[in-house]
Design a protein around this motif. Structure first.
Motif, PDB file in Angstrom:
ATOM      1  N   LEU A  32      38.218  29.308  42.506  1.00 32.49           N
ATOM      2  CA  LEU A  32      38.961  29.748  41.721  1.00 32.49           C
ATOM      3  C   LEU A  32      38.060  31.577  41.275  1.00 32.49           C
ATOM      4  N   ILE A  33      36.620  31.241  41.548  1.00 34.92           N
ATOM      5  CA  ILE A  33      35.907  32.424  40.955  1.00 34.92           C
ATOM      6  C   ILE A  33      36.524  34.126  41.945  1.00 34.92           C
ATOM      7  N   PHE A  34      37.363  33.632  42.906  1.00 32.82           N
ATOM      8  CA  PHE A  34      38.101  34.237  43.775  1.00 32.82           C
ATOM      9  C   PHE A  34      39.469  34.717  43.632  1.00 32.82           C
ATOM     10  N   ILE A  35      39.507  33.697  42.239  1.00 34.79           N
ATOM     11  CA  ILE A  35      41.036  34.241  41.819  1.00 34.79           C
ATOM     12  C   ILE A  35      40.914  34.731  40.445  1.00 34.79           C
ATOM     13  N   ILE A  36      39.794  34.494  39.910  1.00 38.62           N
ATOM     14  CA  ILE A  36      39.251  35.073  38.736  1.00 38.62           C
ATOM     15  C   ILE A  36      38.863  36.278  38.749  1.00 38.62           C
ATOM     16  N   ALA A  37      37.291  36.518  40.234  1.00 44.53           N
ATOM     17  CA  ALA A  37      37.082  38.073  39.632  1.00 44.53           C
ATOM     18  C   ALA A  37      37.567  39.143  40.552  1.00 44.53           C
ATOM     19  N   PRO A  38      38.281  39.099  41.156  1.00 43.80           N
ATOM     20  CA  PRO A  38      39.588  40.164  40.973  1.00 43.80           C
ATOM     21  C   PRO A  38      40.237  40.290  40.200  1.00 43.80           C
ATOM     22  N   VAL A  39      40.466  39.618  39.777  1.00 45.60           N
ATOM     23  CA  VAL A  39      41.803  39.755  38.617  1.00 45.60           C
ATOM     24  C   VAL A  39      40.904  40.675  37.353  1.00 45.60           C
ATOM     25  N   ILE A  40      39.428  40.796  36.970  1.00 47.99           N
ATOM     26  CA  ILE A  40      38.601  41.042  36.127  1.00 47.99           C
ATOM     27  C   ILE A  40      38.376  42.474  36.276  1.00 47.99           C
ATOM     28  N   PHE A  41      37.763  42.248  37.883  1.00 53.68           N
ATOM     29  CA  PHE A  41      37.983  43.671  38.426  1.00 53.68           C
ATOM     30  C   PHE A  41      38.338  44.855  38.194  1.00 53.68           C
ATOM     31  N   TRP A  42      39.547  44.360  38.036  1.00 46.87           N
ATOM     32  CA  TRP A  42      41.565  45.360  38.534  1.00 46.87           C
ATOM     33  C   TRP A  42      41.121  45.261  36.898  1.00 46.87           C
ATOM     34  N   ILE A  43      41.433  44.632  35.993  1.00 48.82           N
ATOM     35  CA  ILE A  43      41.394  44.776  34.673  1.00 48.82           C
ATOM     36  C   ILE A  43      40.850  46.522  34.129  1.00 48.82           C
ATOM     37  N   LYS A  44      39.253  45.234  34.965  1.00 45.42           N
ATOM     38  CA  LYS A  44      38.409  46.505  33.945  1.00 45.42           C
ATOM     39  C   LYS A  44      38.527  47.738  34.812  1.00 45.42           C
ATOM     40  N   PHE A  45      39.107  47.409  36.496  1.00 47.79           N
ATOM     41  CA  PHE A  45      38.723  49.615  36.936  1.00 47.79           C
ATOM     42  C   PHE A  45      39.864  50.362  37.267  1.00 47.79           C
ATOM     43  N   ARG A  46      40.939  48.982  36.482  1.00 48.44           N
ATOM     44  CA  ARG A  46      42.161  50.434  37.303  1.00 48.44           C
ATOM     45  C   ARG A  46      42.650  50.763  36.535  1.00 48.44           C
ATOM     46  N   LYS A  47      43.166  52.643  37.168  1.00 50.97           N
ATOM     47  CA  LYS A  47      44.203  53.468  36.566  1.00 50.97           C
ATOM     48  C   LYS A  47      45.185  52.914  34.958  1.00 50.97           C
ATOM     49  N   LYS A  48      44.660  52.435  34.028  1.00 48.59           N
ATOM     50  CA  LYS A  48      45.559  52.471  33.473  1.00 48.59           C
ATOM     51  C   LYS A  48      46.816  53.048  33.607  1.00 48.59           C
ATOM     52  N   GLU A  49      46.915  54.149  33.113  1.00 44.81           N
ATOM     53  CA  GLU A  49      48.422  55.247  33.323  1.00 44.81           C
ATOM     54  C   GLU A  49      48.653  54.940  34.217  1.00 44.81           C
ATOM     55  N   SER A  50      48.493  54.216  35.559  1.00 45.76           N
ATOM     56  CA  SER A  50      49.600  53.727  37.242  1.00 45.76           C
ATOM     57  C   SER A  50      49.124  52.642  36.896  1.00 45.76           C
ATOM     58  N   SER A  51      49.220  51.291  35.732  1.00 45.85           N
ATOM     59  CA  SER A  51      49.384  50.432  36.295  1.00 45.85           C
ATOM     60  C   SER A  51      50.665  49.751  36.097  1.00 45.85           C
ATOM     61  N   ASN A  52      51.656  50.077  36.469  1.00 44.74           N
ATOM     62  CA  ASN A  52      53.636  49.413  36.671  1.00 44.74           C
ATOM     63  C   ASN A  52      53.075  50.151  37.616  1.00 44.74           C
ATOM     64  N   ARG A  53      52.892  51.378  38.197  1.00 47.38           N
ATOM     65  CA  ARG A  53      53.215  51.390  39.573  1.00 47.38           C
ATOM     66  C   ARG A  53      52.027  49.945  40.835  1.00 47.38           C
ATOM     67  N   LEU A  54      50.853  50.607  40.442  1.00 48.77           N
ATOM     68  CA  LEU A  54      50.249  49.257  40.864  1.00 48.77           C
ATOM     69  C   LEU A  54      50.160  48.354  41.219  1.00 48.77           C
ATOM     70  N   LEU A  55      50.450  47.781  40.325  1.00 47.68           N
ATOM     71  CA  LEU A  55      51.284  45.704  39.701  1.00 47.68           C
ATOM     72  C   LEU A  55      52.647  45.563  40.568  1.00 47.68           C
ATOM     73  N   PHE A  56      53.933  46.639  40.974  1.00 52.25           N
ATOM     74  CA  PHE A  56      54.641  47.102  41.689  1.00 52.25           C
ATOM     75  C   PHE A  56      54.120  46.730  43.109  1.00 52.25           C
ATOM     76  N   VAL A  57      53.074  47.381  43.589  1.00 52.28           N
ATOM     77  CA  VAL A  57      52.870  47.479  45.021  1.00 52.28           C
ATOM     78  C   VAL A  57      51.513  46.342  45.323  1.00 52.28           C
ATOM     79  N   GLY A  58      51.500  45.410  44.056  1.00 49.54           N
ATOM     80  CA  GLY A  58      50.295  44.687  44.128  1.00 49.54           C
ATOM     81  C   GLY A  58      51.921  43.295  44.404  1.00 49.54           C
ATOM     82  N   PHE A  59      52.598  43.140  43.433  1.00 51.60           N
ATOM     83  CA  PHE A  59      53.776  42.287  43.623  1.00 51.60           C
ATOM     84  C   PHE A  59      54.222  42.215  45.610  1.00 51.60           C
ATOM     85  N   PHE A  60      54.512  43.515  45.783  1.00 48.09           N
ATOM     86  CA  PHE A  60      54.693  43.909  47.442  1.00 48.09           C
ATOM     87  C   PHE A  60      53.626  43.042  48.335  1.00 48.09           C
TER      88      PHE A  60
END
Length: 187
Positions: A45-73
């Motif tokens: 459960l930590i391996f699920i939650i910790a990366p998501v919190i990390f990504w929310i905090k440190f992602r480039k917000k202006e690139s979120s859609n592009r990064l999510l597209f890649v993440g889903f791929f």
């Protein structure tokens, strides 16, 4: 309604599905007693939650859609390869957070996609080949041994060296997808 399929074939296929259903039901009962709310469940459960919190905090917000597209791929590709590996008996997982998915959910759904999304956005001027080699090396030679040591990942007919080129190609494909500029507006 009568099927076009041979009735004997239908019976044989049904027997395989019955065995599979029974094995899944037995595993779920085992999982409830030996994994659910035990240490390995909480670590997963930590391996699920910790990366998501990390990504929310440190992602480039202006690139979120592009990064999510890649993440889903990445999620789709890694899950598919993982399903194939489990299906063909190359490896299996213990300590799963969800007993109904044959792959290791945190690995395919959060750790890999977020690791790749983070690498793509971090220092974009660094060669994707260097980043791909780093991703493949870290995943195959640090991540897999860690999961082997934790007992979450058990290899039957596989070696971590086989994973390296697969991880490298996944990273390069993900990087390529991150540079796509061909989207047209939906009208």
């Amino acid at each position: 309604m009568k099927s076009l399929q041979d009735p004997k074939k239908l019976e044989k296929v049904a027997s395989f599905y019955e065995m599979n259903t029974k094995a899944n039901q037995d595993y779920i009962e085992f999982w409830k007693e030996h994994t659910l709310f035990h240490w390995d469940f909480w670590v997963g459960l930590i391996f699920i939650i910790a990366p998501v919190i990390f990504w929310i905090k440190f992602r480039k917000k202006e690139s979120s859609n592009r990064l999510l597209f890649v993440g889903f791929f990445v999620l789709i590709i890694t899950s598919y390869f993982d399903f194939i590996g489990v299906q063909f008996g190359k490896w299996y997982y213990t300590g799963k957070v969800l007993p109904t998915i044959p792959s290791y959910f945190p690995w395919d759904f959060t750790i890999f996609p977020i690791f790749i999304m983070t690498l793509i956005q971090f220092k974009p001027s660094i060669s994707p080949i260097i980043k791909g080699l780093f991703f493949a090396s870290f995943s195959a030679f640090v991540g897999e041994p860690l999961f082997l040591w934790l007992g979450f990942y058990v290899m039957n007919d596989w070696h971590i060296y086989y994973s390296f080129p697969i991880y490298f190609v996944i990273y390069l494909l993900a990087h390529k997808m991150s540079t796509v500029n061909n989207f047209e507006p939906i009208k």
